[in-house]
Design a protein around this motif. Structure first.
Motif, PDB file in Angstrom:
ATOM      1  N   GLN A  38      17.630  26.982  45.487  1.00  0.00           N
ATOM      2  CA  GLN A  38      18.180  25.697  45.037  1.00  0.00           C
ATOM      3  C   GLN A  38      18.771  24.888  46.192  1.00  0.00           C
ATOM      4  OE1 GLN A  38      21.075  26.076  41.936  1.00  0.00           O
ATOM      5  NE2 GLN A  38      21.140  23.890  41.488  1.00  0.00           N
ATOM      6  N   ASP A  39      19.384  25.561  47.153  1.00  0.00           N
ATOM      7  CA  ASP A  39      20.056  24.856  48.246  1.00  0.00           C
ATOM      8  C   ASP A  39      19.171  24.703  49.487  1.00  0.00           C
ATOM      9  OD1 ASP A  39      22.376  24.630  46.712  1.00  0.00           O
ATOM     10  OD2 ASP A  39      23.029  26.637  47.315  1.00  0.00           O
ATOM     11  N   THR A  49      15.759  16.953  47.206  1.00  0.00           N
ATOM     12  CA  THR A  49      16.873  17.191  46.284  1.00  0.00           C
ATOM     13  C   THR A  49      17.761  18.354  46.718  1.00  0.00           C
ATOM     14  OG1 THR A  49      15.439  18.609  44.929  1.00  0.00           O
ATOM     15  CG2 THR A  49      15.597  16.278  44.306  1.00  0.00           C
ATOM     16  N   ASN A  51      20.607  20.609  48.179  1.00  0.00           N
ATOM     17  CA  ASN A  51      22.053  20.395  48.348  1.00  0.00           C
ATOM     18  C   ASN A  51      22.554  19.144  47.628  1.00  0.00           C
ATOM     19  OD1 ASN A  51      22.615  22.670  50.121  1.00  0.00           O
ATOM     20  ND2 ASN A  51      21.425  21.560  51.661  1.00  0.00           N
ATOM     21  N   THR A  52      21.898  18.783  46.536  1.00  0.00           N
ATOM     22  CA  THR A  52      22.349  17.667  45.697  1.00  0.00           C
ATOM     23  C   THR A  52      22.432  18.151  44.255  1.00  0.00           C
ATOM     24  OG1 THR A  52      20.125  16.834  45.185  1.00  0.00           O
ATOM     25  CG2 THR A  52      21.167  16.018  47.225  1.00  0.00           C
ATOM     26  N   ASN A  53      23.011  17.308  43.411  1.00  0.00           N
ATOM     27  CA  ASN A  53      23.111  17.660  41.989  1.00  0.00           C
ATOM     28  C   ASN A  53      21.755  17.649  41.301  1.00  0.00           C
ATOM     29  OD1 ASN A  53      25.904  17.946  42.119  1.00  0.00           O
ATOM     30  ND2 ASN A  53      26.260  15.766  41.688  1.00  0.00           N
ATOM     31  N   ALA A  54      20.779  16.957  41.913  1.00  0.00           N
ATOM     32  CA  ALA A  54      19.444  16.866  41.323  1.00  0.00           C
ATOM     33  C   ALA A  54      18.553  18.048  41.702  1.00  0.00           C
ATOM     34  CB  ALA A  54      18.785  15.560  41.767  1.00  0.00           C
ATOM     35  N   ASP A  57      17.140  24.243  39.817  1.00  0.00           N
ATOM     36  CA  ASP A  57      17.481  25.662  39.891  1.00  0.00           C
ATOM     37  C   ASP A  57      16.295  26.449  39.322  1.00  0.00           C
ATOM     38  OD1 ASP A  57      18.640  28.095  40.075  1.00  0.00           O
ATOM     39  OD2 ASP A  57      20.263  27.719  38.648  1.00  0.00           O
TER      40      ASP A  57
END
Length: 199
Positions: A38-39, A49, A51-54, A57
């Motif tokens: 995810q990161d 996307t 390291n963002t909220n978008a 996962d």
């Protein structure tokens, strides 16, 4: 079909497709962890996307993690299927392709109406192998997220209930029997078809 059609560098392409087959499923899981993270994952970085909220996962979202695991397993399994199909294509009589072209069939029609049906035995073997491989898939989902949150495959449940922390021998044995029965279906179909052909 493309790999079988003597294009330049076809041996190199075949090698590239087959390389993942030589890797263990655990290593495949680690590789795809780097892709799906995810990161820091490659896919989220390409999408912009990371390291963002978008950020998606891929392993934590139960709506997509099964598809993510399927893609990873398919990447590993495709090379083996490629070898079987290449062997099947070698066994197709070239004269039936020539007859189809003389009758005015184009390449697509020749493949779907002549070549593919002629490889019926190969297709059955591939279906049987694919079903068995999918049922025994354990390593990749366990590496991804320990087989939880939408990735509770039968093989994972068998291990969890037989040797895991939530050890319940009866339930684990029941899952193992279900797994065995489902595994036997394609094997029985294949064997009955094989013996019927010999008779």
């Amino acid at each position: 079909m493309l790999l079988d059609s003597k294009i330049r560098g076809s041996r190199v392409y075949q090698t590239v497709f087959f390389m993942p087959v030589m890797l263990s499923l655990a290593l495949i899981g680690i590789i795809w962890q780097l892709m799906y993270s995810q990161d820091d994952g490659l896919i989220n970085n390409v999408l912009g996307t990371a390291n963002t909220n978008a950020a998606i996962d891929w392993f934590g979202n139960s709506n997509v993690n099964l598809w993510a695991a399927l893609i990873a397993a398919t990447w590993r399994h495709a090379g083996y299927i490629m070898v079987l199909y290449l062997a099947g294509l070698k066994g197709v009589d070239p004269s039936i392709k020539e007859a189809a072209s003389l009758d005015g069939a184009n390449g697509r029609q020749t493949f779907f109406r002549v070549v593919f049906p002629a490889m019926a035995a190969t297709n059955v073997i591939i279906v049987v192998i694919t079903v068995i491989e999918s049922l025994r898939a354990f390593d990749i989902v366990y590496v991804i997220n320990h087989g939880t949150n939408g990735l509770e495959l039968l093989s994972v449940l068998v291990v969890q209930y037989l040797v895991g922390e939530t050890q319940v021998i009866g339930i684990g044995s029941a899952f193992a029997v279900v797994l065995l029965v489902i595994s036997l279906v394609p094997i029985v179909i294949y064997l009955s078809r094989t013996f019927r052909t010999k008779e």
